[in-house]
Design a protein around this motif. Sequence first.
Motif, PDB file in Angstrom:
ATOM      1  N   UNK A 118       0.840  -1.192   0.000  1.00 16.37           N
ATOM      2  CA  UNK A 118       0.000   0.000   0.000  1.00 16.37           C
ATOM      3  C   UNK A 118       0.875   1.241   0.000  1.00 16.37           C
ATOM      4  N   UNK A 119       0.310   2.307  -0.524  1.00 16.68           N
ATOM      5  CA  UNK A 119       1.023   3.569  -0.654  1.00 16.68           C
ATOM      6  C   UNK A 119       1.584   3.745  -2.052  1.00 16.68           C
ATOM      7  N   UNK A 120       1.880   4.996  -2.366  1.00 14.84           N
ATOM      8  CA  UNK A 120       2.514   5.340  -3.642  1.00 14.84           C
ATOM      9  C   UNK A 120       3.210   6.674  -3.454  1.00 14.84           C
ATOM     10  N   UNK A 121       3.928   7.112  -4.463  1.00 19.33           N
ATOM     11  CA  UNK A 121       4.685   8.358  -4.391  1.00 19.33           C
ATOM     12  C   UNK A 121       3.749   9.559  -4.303  1.00 19.33           C
ATOM     13  N   UNK A 122       4.030  10.455  -3.383  1.00 22.43           N
ATOM     14  CA  UNK A 122       3.272  11.694  -3.285  1.00 22.43           C
ATOM     15  C   UNK A 122       3.213  12.225  -1.879  1.00 22.43           C
ATOM     16  N   UNK A 123       2.399  13.261  -1.694  1.00 16.31           N
ATOM     17  CA  UNK A 123       2.297  13.886  -0.372  1.00 16.31           C
ATOM     18  C   UNK A 123       0.870  13.904   0.171  1.00 16.31           C
ATOM     19  N   UNK A 124      -0.048  13.310  -0.549  1.00 19.15           N
ATOM     20  CA  UNK A 124      -1.444  13.278  -0.121  1.00 19.15           C
ATOM     21  C   UNK A 124      -1.720  12.045   0.742  1.00 19.15           C
ATOM     22  N   UNK A 125      -2.967  11.894   1.161  1.00 22.25           N
ATOM     23  CA  UNK A 125      -3.388  10.737   1.946  1.00 22.25           C
ATOM     24  C   UNK A 125      -3.054   9.447   1.182  1.00 22.25           C
ATOM     25  N   UNK A 126      -2.442   8.480   1.873  1.00 16.26           N
ATOM     26  CA  UNK A 126      -2.085   7.207   1.248  1.00 16.26           C
ATOM     27  C   UNK A 126      -0.824   7.265   0.404  1.00 16.26           C
ATOM     28  N   UNK A 127      -0.096   8.363   0.475  1.00 18.31           N
ATOM     29  CA  UNK A 127       1.121   8.521  -0.324  1.00 18.31           C
ATOM     30  C   UNK A 127       2.324   8.790   0.593  1.00 18.31           C
ATOM     31  N   UNK A 128       3.488   8.366   0.108  1.00 17.08           N
ATOM     32  CA  UNK A 128       4.741   8.538   0.848  1.00 17.08           C
ATOM     33  C   UNK A 128       5.814   9.080  -0.087  1.00 17.08           C
TER      34      UNK A 128
END
Length: 154
Positions: A118-128
């Motif tokens: 879970x998770x992916x590149x970014x700065x929003x909810x669910x992102x790292x």
Amino acid sequence: DNQVYVCDHYNHRIQVFDLDLNFVRSIGSRGKGRGELDAPDDVKFDTAGNMYVAEWDNERVQVMDTSGQFIRVFGQEGEGKLRAPSGLHIVNKYVYVSELSGHCIVVYETSGQFVTSFGRYGKEEGEFRDPFCITSCVDGFIHVCDFVNKRVRY
């Protein structure tokens, strides 16, 4: 076990100390084979006493006993292939691995069987962005140090 296990990333080993922080022994040497390590970043233990080591450069999790004897390895191929694993956390029969380059958390069974990610590149909810460390607290949630985003996610 009453010992402290420390990842020695640049010397490619796990250093073991007693509770007074006196050196006891080291485990591993640089390499890609069984029992060898390349840039270990985290070490955790399951309830059976098996040692799990996240290896940054070998892009795997290696499982050993506390003397350094190889048990198994996972994360090197298939759906759960790791890229720069940096942190580990073990809850019940699950191993959570923070994957720095993949910007996600990968979950395996302690047997090494891939479960999910879970998770992916970014700065929003669910992102790292570079999830580095991972743990859980008394609240039961998994907490992730989202390094570049300068926050802890759970």
